[in-house]
Design a protein around this motif. Structure first.
Motif, mmCIF file in Angstrom:
data_model
loop_
_atom_site.group_PDB
_atom_site.id
_atom_site.type_symbol
_atom_site.label_atom_id
_atom_site.label_comp_id
_atom_site.label_asym_id
_atom_site.label_seq_id
_atom_site.Cartn_x
_atom_site.Cartn_y
_atom_site.Cartn_z
ATOM 1 N N LEU A 16 9.786 -3.221 5.985
ATOM 2 C CA LEU A 16 8.983 -3.760 4.997
ATOM 3 C C LEU A 16 8.047 -4.903 5.563
ATOM 4 N N LYS A 17 8.503 -5.550 6.452
ATOM 5 C CA LYS A 17 7.767 -6.780 6.914
ATOM 6 C C LYS A 17 6.697 -6.113 7.783
ATOM 7 N N GLU A 18 6.902 -4.910 8.354
ATOM 8 C CA GLU A 18 5.758 -4.357 9.223
ATOM 9 C C GLU A 18 4.704 -3.685 8.324
ATOM 10 N N LEU A 19 5.266 -3.017 7.261
ATOM 11 C CA LEU A 19 4.154 -2.492 6.087
ATOM 12 C C LEU A 19 3.563 -3.376 5.573
ATOM 13 N N ASP A 20 3.965 -4.740 5.159
ATOM 14 C CA ASP A 20 3.355 -5.601 4.549
ATOM 15 C C ASP A 20 2.206 -6.176 5.257
ATOM 16 N N GLU A 21 2.382 -6.205 6.613
ATOM 17 C CA GLU A 21 1.322 -6.711 7.581
ATOM 18 C C GLU A 21 0.431 -5.751 7.850
ATOM 19 N N ALA A 22 0.738 -4.616 7.958
ATOM 20 C CA ALA A 22 -0.400 -3.391 7.943
ATOM 21 C C ALA A 22 -1.050 -3.275 6.788
ATOM 22 N N TYR A 23 -0.625 -3.525 5.461
ATOM 23 C CA TYR A 23 -1.287 -3.348 4.333
ATOM 24 C C TYR A 23 -2.214 -4.507 4.179
ATOM 25 N N LYS A 24 -1.809 -5.691 4.585
ATOM 26 C CA LYS A 24 -2.852 -6.684 4.650
ATOM 27 C C LYS A 24 -4.164 -6.518 5.677
ATOM 28 N N ARG A 25 -3.934 -6.101 6.562
ATOM 29 C CA ARG A 25 -5.031 -5.470 7.620
ATOM 30 C C ARG A 25 -5.886 -4.485 7.324
ATOM 31 N N ILE A 26 -5.406 -3.557 6.523
ATOM 32 C CA ILE A 26 -6.221 -2.296 6.317
ATOM 33 C C ILE A 26 -7.461 -2.617 5.139
ATOM 34 N N PRO A 27 -8.687 -2.186 5.567
ATOM 35 C CA PRO A 27 -9.778 -2.300 4.620
ATOM 36 C C PRO A 27 -9.332 -1.775 3.323
ATOM 37 N N ASP A 28 -9.994 -2.349 2.240
ATOM 38 C CA ASP A 28 -9.784 -1.846 0.463
ATOM 39 C C ASP A 28 -10.281 -0.459 0.479
ATOM 40 N N VAL A 29 -11.314 -0.119 1.318
ATOM 41 C CA VAL A 29 -11.911 1.354 1.072
ATOM 42 C C VAL A 29 -11.179 2.476 1.741
ATOM 43 N N ASP A 30 -10.325 2.098 2.687
ATOM 44 C CA ASP A 30 -9.578 3.185 3.215
ATOM 45 C C ASP A 30 -8.307 3.778 2.375
ATOM 46 N N ASN A 31 -8.268 5.035 2.612
ATOM 47 C CA ASN A 31 -7.216 5.769 1.573
ATOM 48 C C ASN A 31 -5.992 5.395 2.309
ATOM 49 N N GLY A 32 -5.774 5.079 3.417
ATOM 50 C CA GLY A 32 -4.405 4.600 4.057
ATOM 51 C C GLY A 32 -3.928 3.512 3.332
ATOM 52 N N LYS A 33 -4.667 2.740 2.634
ATOM 53 C CA LYS A 33 -3.941 1.606 1.878
ATOM 54 C C LYS A 33 -2.978 2.241 0.804
ATOM 55 N N ALA A 34 -3.390 3.084 0.294
ATOM 56 C CA ALA A 34 -2.453 3.683 -0.959
ATOM 57 C C ALA A 34 -1.190 4.276 -0.175
ATOM 58 N N TYR A 35 -1.505 5.015 0.932
ATOM 59 C CA TYR A 35 -0.125 5.505 1.393
ATOM 60 C C TYR A 35 0.597 4.289 1.967
ATOM 61 N N LEU A 36 0.241 3.255 2.488
ATOM 62 C CA LEU A 36 0.906 2.048 2.895
ATOM 63 C C LEU A 36 1.704 1.385 1.611
ATOM 64 N N PHE A 37 0.739 1.459 0.753
ATOM 65 C CA PHE A 37 1.491 0.748 -0.606
ATOM 66 C C PHE A 37 2.778 1.548 -1.064
#
Length: 55
Positions: A16-37
């Motif tokens: 969870l900590k690692e996912l939170d950090e990755a979520y904060k670093r990824i740009p908002d326009v990237d679809n990867g943010k939804a997968y991380l969330f």
């Protein structure tokens, strides 16, 4: 059994900590943010279940 649950809890907290950090670093326009969330929410639910278990 209790040791296994403690190990799972520790792994879930770390994930969870690692996912939170990755979520904060990824740009908002990237679809990867939804997968991380969604991944964060799944791990958060697993952690809640582990924490609610009485062993």
């Amino acid at each position: 059994m209790k040791e296994e649950i403690e190990v799972l809890r520790g792994l879930a907290e770390k994930a969870l900590k690692e996912l939170d950090e990755a979520y904060k670093r990824i740009p908002d326009v990237d679809n990867g943010k939804a997968y991380l969330f969604r991944g964060k929410e799944r791990v958060r639910l697993m952690l809640k279940i582990l924490n609610d278990m009485e062993v």
